[in-house]
Design an enzyme around this catalytic site. Structure first.
Site, PDB file in Angstrom:
ATOM      1  N   LYS A  68       0.880  -1.177   0.000  1.00 39.67           N
ATOM      2  CA  LYS A  68       0.000   0.000   0.000  1.00 39.67           C
ATOM      3  C   LYS A  68       0.908   1.214   0.000  1.00 39.67           C
ATOM      4  CE  LYS A  68      -4.179  -1.514   2.389  1.00 39.67           C
ATOM      5  NZ  LYS A  68      -5.059  -1.273   3.538  1.00 39.67           N
ATOM      6  N   ARG A 122     -17.687  -1.953   9.554  1.00 36.14           N
ATOM      7  CA  ARG A 122     -18.522  -0.794   9.210  1.00 36.14           C
ATOM      8  C   ARG A 122     -19.774  -1.215   8.466  1.00 36.14           C
ATOM      9  NH1 ARG A 122     -13.469   2.084   6.794  1.00 36.14           N
ATOM     10  NH2 ARG A 122     -13.040  -0.134   6.749  1.00 36.14           N
ATOM     11  N   SER A 142     -10.091   6.008   6.295  1.00 38.83           N
ATOM     12  CA  SER A 142      -8.894   6.844   6.118  1.00 38.83           C
ATOM     13  C   SER A 142      -8.833   7.373   4.687  1.00 38.83           C
ATOM     14  CB  SER A 142      -7.632   6.031   6.419  1.00 38.83           C
ATOM     15  OG  SER A 142      -7.642   5.576   7.741  1.00 38.83           O
TER      16      SER A 142
HETATM   17  P1  ADP Z   1      -6.722  -2.028   7.252  1.00 37.39           P
HETATM   18  O1  ADP Z   1      -5.834  -1.681   6.108  1.00 37.39           O
HETATM   19  O2  ADP Z   1      -6.196  -3.125   8.129  1.00 37.39           O
HETATM   20  O3  ADP Z   1      -8.175  -2.208   6.918  1.00 37.39           O
HETATM   21  P2  ADP Z   1      -7.567   0.454   8.494  1.00 37.39           P
HETATM   22  O4  ADP Z   1      -6.697   1.434   9.192  1.00 37.39           O
HETATM   23  O5  ADP Z   1      -8.309   0.918   7.304  1.00 37.39           O
HETATM   24  O6  ADP Z   1      -6.595  -0.741   8.191  1.00 37.39           O
HETATM   25  O7  ADP Z   1      -8.611  -0.159   9.532  1.00 37.39           O
HETATM   26  C1  ADP Z   1      -8.201  -0.826  10.696  1.00 37.39           C
HETATM   27  C2  ADP Z   1      -9.411  -1.463  11.364  1.00 37.39           C
HETATM   28  O8  ADP Z   1     -10.310  -0.437  11.789  1.00 37.39           O
HETATM   29  C3  ADP Z   1     -10.231  -2.372  10.468  1.00 37.39           C
HETATM   30  O9  ADP Z   1     -10.739  -3.435  11.245  1.00 37.39           O
HETATM   31  C4  ADP Z   1     -11.370  -1.488  10.005  1.00 37.39           C
HETATM   32  O10 ADP Z   1     -12.523  -2.224   9.662  1.00 37.39           O
HETATM   33  C5  ADP Z   1     -11.592  -0.670  11.249  1.00 37.39           C
HETATM   34  N1  ADP Z   1     -12.217   0.622  10.947  1.00 37.39           N
HETATM   35  C6  ADP Z   1     -11.811   1.558  10.062  1.00 37.39           C
HETATM   36  N2  ADP Z   1     -12.652   2.620  10.046  1.00 37.39           N
HETATM   37  C7  ADP Z   1     -13.625   2.354  10.950  1.00 37.39           C
HETATM   38  C8  ADP Z   1     -14.819   3.019  11.380  1.00 37.39           C
HETATM   39  N3  ADP Z   1     -15.177   4.182  10.841  1.00 37.39           N
HETATM   40  N4  ADP Z   1     -15.592   2.420  12.322  1.00 37.39           N
HETATM   41  C9  ADP Z   1     -15.229   1.223  12.819  1.00 37.39           C
HETATM   42  N5  ADP Z   1     -14.143   0.519  12.457  1.00 37.39           N
HETATM   43  C10 ADP Z   1     -13.345   1.069  11.535  1.00 37.39           C
END
Ligand code: ADP
Length: 164
Positions: A40, A89, A127
């Site tokens: 990534k 989510r 993100s």
């Molecule tokens: P990854 O690349 O492992 O998905 P992220 O930083 O995008 O990393 O997400 C890390 C964790 O946080 C994942 O389990 C994701 O589903 C959760 N997550 C991300 N955004 C939210 C949100 N808005 N509400 C709840 N959980 C979230």
């Protein structure tokens, strides 16, 4: 019980913060673990991401921040964690998380996956959506910790200058 909450956190959002607060209330110790994933292309370096998380969790005593590369479940096992926390989510998260959890269980069945449902306020929050909004100057104030808002502004003004 020690739990690990792994992710990219590029950058941390209030959706992540909500999961961190709730998981910290459930488990004795929580490690927020930033994945160093070379495939990534992140906006923030691992050090920047860790620093922003540390600044945002200052008031939660039983949370630490770390980074790792390689298999998440292997990292959790090395740390002696019994639980991997993930956030969900929408249905669209489910399929991916289901596969990941099944593979992790096969590798190390002693590490249990625990899924926490997003706070509905943040169900649309990711993100990547934050980065897109911030890159066009959108207001993200209620969606990320203050340090992240500040650092996103800085990053995009630097990138803007570099592209001129
Ligand atoms: P990854 O690349 O492992 O998905 P992220 O930083 O995008 O990393 O997400 C890390 C964790 O946080 C994942 O389990 C994701 O589903 C959760 N997550 C991300 N955004 C939210 C949100 N808005 N509400 C709840 N959980 C979230």
């Amino acid at each position: 019980m020690l739990a690990v909450y792994p992710g990219s956190f590029d950058p941390i959002t209030n959706g992540h913060m909500d999961i961190i607060r709730r998981a910290a209330a459930l488990f004795d110790q929580l490690i927020v673990a930033v994945l160093e994933n070379p495939t990534k292309k992140p906006l923030f370096t691992v050090e920047e991401r860790k620093w922003m998380i540390k600044e945002s969790i200052k008031d939660i005593p039983n949370v630490q921040v770390d980074s790792f590369h390689g298999l998440t479940v292997e990292y959790a096992r090395q740390k002696g964690a019994g639980v991997l926390v993930r956030g969900l989510r929408a249905i669209s998260d489910f399929e991916f998380e289901f596969q990941l959890a099944a593979m992790n269980h096969k590798l190390h069945p002693e590490v249990e996956a625990v899924f926490m449902m997003t706070n509905t306020k943040y169900s649309f929050l990711s993100s990547s959506a934050i980065k897109e909004a911030a890159s066009f100057g959108g207001c993200i104030r209620d969606l990320v910790p203050p340090i992240v808002e500040e650092q996103l502004k800085k990053k995009f003004s630097e990138l803007g200058r570099a592209n001129k």
